[in-house]
Design an enzyme around this catalytic site. Structure first.
Site, PDB file in Angstrom:
ATOM      1  N   ARG A 178       0.841  -1.192   0.000  1.00 18.90           N
ATOM      2  CA  ARG A 178       0.000   0.000   0.000  1.00 18.90           C
ATOM      3  C   ARG A 178       0.881   1.249   0.000  1.00 18.90           C
ATOM      4  O   ARG A 178       2.044   1.210   0.416  1.00 18.90           O
ATOM      5  CB  ARG A 178      -0.885   0.024   1.246  1.00 18.90           C
ATOM      6  CG  ARG A 178      -1.872  -1.106   1.330  1.00 18.90           C
ATOM      7  CD  ARG A 178      -2.622  -1.049   2.666  1.00 18.90           C
ATOM      8  NE  ARG A 178      -3.566  -2.149   2.779  1.00 18.90           N
ATOM      9  CZ  ARG A 178      -3.289  -3.330   3.323  1.00 18.90           C
ATOM     10  NH1 ARG A 178      -2.084  -3.564   3.820  1.00 18.90           N
ATOM     11  NH2 ARG A 178      -4.212  -4.261   3.376  1.00 18.90           N
ATOM     12  N   LYS A 219      -2.133  -2.005   7.754  1.00 20.02           N
ATOM     13  CA  LYS A 219      -3.536  -1.603   7.882  1.00 20.02           C
ATOM     14  C   LYS A 219      -4.305  -2.485   8.870  1.00 20.02           C
ATOM     15  O   LYS A 219      -5.097  -1.992   9.660  1.00 20.02           O
ATOM     16  CB  LYS A 219      -4.196  -1.665   6.502  1.00 20.02           C
ATOM     17  CG  LYS A 219      -5.648  -1.251   6.493  1.00 20.02           C
ATOM     18  CD  LYS A 219      -6.220  -1.360   5.097  1.00 20.02           C
ATOM     19  CE  LYS A 219      -7.720  -1.164   5.122  1.00 20.02           C
ATOM     20  NZ  LYS A 219      -8.321  -1.400   3.826  1.00 20.02           N
ATOM     21  N   HIS A 266      -3.952   2.828  -5.313  1.00 19.99           N
ATOM     22  CA  HIS A 266      -4.284   1.546  -4.686  1.00 19.99           C
ATOM     23  C   HIS A 266      -4.617   0.468  -5.726  1.00 19.99           C
ATOM     24  O   HIS A 266      -4.480  -0.727  -5.448  1.00 19.99           O
ATOM     25  CB  HIS A 266      -5.436   1.708  -3.692  1.00 19.99           C
ATOM     26  CG  HIS A 266      -5.581   0.550  -2.765  1.00 19.99           C
ATOM     27  ND1 HIS A 266      -4.733   0.347  -1.698  1.00 19.99           N
ATOM     28  CD2 HIS A 266      -6.461  -0.475  -2.742  1.00 19.99           C
ATOM     29  CE1 HIS A 266      -5.083  -0.757  -1.057  1.00 19.99           C
ATOM     30  NE2 HIS A 266      -6.133  -1.272  -1.679  1.00 19.99           N
ATOM     31  N   ARG A 284      -2.044  -2.157  -6.381  1.00 20.42           N
ATOM     32  CA  ARG A 284      -2.004  -3.326  -5.484  1.00 20.42           C
ATOM     33  C   ARG A 284      -2.728  -4.501  -6.134  1.00 20.42           C
ATOM     34  O   ARG A 284      -2.260  -5.634  -6.106  1.00 20.42           O
ATOM     35  CB  ARG A 284      -2.632  -2.961  -4.134  1.00 20.42           C
ATOM     36  CG  ARG A 284      -2.604  -4.057  -3.096  1.00 20.42           C
ATOM     37  CD  ARG A 284      -2.903  -3.428  -1.736  1.00 20.42           C
ATOM     38  NE  ARG A 284      -3.396  -4.366  -0.757  1.00 20.42           N
ATOM     39  CZ  ARG A 284      -2.622  -5.099   0.032  1.00 20.42           C
ATOM     40  NH1 ARG A 284      -1.312  -5.009  -0.047  1.00 20.42           N
ATOM     41  NH2 ARG A 284      -3.165  -5.917   0.916  1.00 20.42           N
ATOM     42  N   HIS A 339      -3.364 -10.382   3.792  1.00 24.95           N
ATOM     43  CA  HIS A 339      -4.783 -10.726   3.924  1.00 24.95           C
ATOM     44  C   HIS A 339      -4.956 -11.909   4.871  1.00 24.95           C
ATOM     45  O   HIS A 339      -4.296 -12.924   4.721  1.00 24.95           O
ATOM     46  CB  HIS A 339      -5.386 -11.082   2.560  1.00 24.95           C
ATOM     47  CG  HIS A 339      -5.678  -9.892   1.732  1.00 24.95           C
ATOM     48  ND1 HIS A 339      -4.785  -9.388   0.833  1.00 24.95           N
ATOM     49  CD2 HIS A 339      -6.769  -9.088   1.693  1.00 24.95           C
ATOM     50  CE1 HIS A 339      -5.314  -8.321   0.264  1.00 24.95           C
ATOM     51  NE2 HIS A 339      -6.516  -8.116   0.765  1.00 24.95           N
ATOM     52  N   TYR A 342      -8.938  -8.514  -5.067  1.00 23.90           N
ATOM     53  CA  TYR A 342      -7.626  -8.281  -5.654  1.00 23.90           C
ATOM     54  C   TYR A 342      -7.214  -9.250  -6.750  1.00 23.90           C
ATOM     55  O   TYR A 342      -6.502  -8.866  -7.661  1.00 23.90           O
ATOM     56  CB  TYR A 342      -6.550  -8.285  -4.555  1.00 23.90           C
ATOM     57  CG  TYR A 342      -6.679  -7.099  -3.650  1.00 23.90           C
ATOM     58  CD1 TYR A 342      -6.291  -5.850  -4.077  1.00 23.90           C
ATOM     59  CD2 TYR A 342      -7.221  -7.220  -2.383  1.00 23.90           C
ATOM     60  CE1 TYR A 342      -6.426  -4.737  -3.263  1.00 23.90           C
ATOM     61  CE2 TYR A 342      -7.348  -6.124  -1.558  1.00 23.90           C
ATOM     62  CZ  TYR A 342      -6.950  -4.889  -2.007  1.00 23.90           C
ATOM     63  OH  TYR A 342      -7.080  -3.802  -1.199  1.00 23.90           O
TER      64      TYR A 342
END
Length: 187
Positions: free
Chosen positions: A57, A82, A139, A142, A164, A174
């Site tokens: 990120r 995050k 983003h 990503r 994740h 994603y």
């Protein structure tokens, strides 16, 4: 309040780089991987390449300090992410090359990119607009990175790279394979 409905979740973004967009961004930033990125624009170009190579990120890229980089092992340790869990991200040869170029710069002695997250975002949008590229966010790189990485590593390692904890989110948001490529794998 019993009649009030919670707003629907917005649709997940599905944007990836279109053919030629990466090259446009590199021309606009004047970034050359073989030359240390001295200007802010070149530094944004380096961050774009690094994001595509690592699936990190913007805030994670801007937060990289040299004490968290191990060029010998080709990894970056992210103590704060995050979701709150630290993780170690493997680096491709191209990502290592980006960092090696940054390491030579005087103003990058503490933080590798010497960029702030909000500055990266604003400057990325300016560069995107200069290229007349529609609706591309930093983003989205990503998603581009994770889709590319999915061709190289299995889903569990992909989740470790991206941080994740829920594989459903990784798959839904994603991972965007080209089904034509998947069809070729079946033969």
């Amino acid at each position: 309040m019993s009649k009030v409905k919670r707003p629907a979740e917005p649709e997940a973004r599905t944007r990836r780089l279109l053919p030629g967009e990466f090259e446009q961004l590199m021309i606009a930033t004047q970034y050359d991987i073989d030359t240390p990125p001295e200007s802010k624009s070149e530094r944004i170009g380096a961050a774009i390449v690094f994001a595509i190579e690592t699936a990190m990120r913007a805030g994670e890229i801007c937060g990289i300090t040299w004490e968290d980089v191990d060029l010998t092992k080709r990894t970056v340790y992210l103590p704060k992410t995050k979701n709150g869990n630290p993780r170690t991200v493997p680096l491709s040869k191209k990502a290592v090359k980006v960092l090696e170029q940054l390491k030579t710069l005087e103003d990058c002695k503490r933080k590798a990119f010497n960029l702030k997250s909000d500055s990266l975002d604003v400057n990325f949008r300016k560069i995107r607009n200069k290229c007349l590229i529609d609706d591309l966010h930093f983003h989205d790189l990503r998603r581009e990175a994770l889709t590319r990485l999915a061709k190289k590593v299995d889903v569990l390692n992909l989740a470790k790279i991206s941080g994740h904890t829920d594989l459903r989110i990784l798959q839904k948001v994603y991972y965007a394979p080209d089904m034509g490529d998947i069809a070729l794998m079946l033969d």
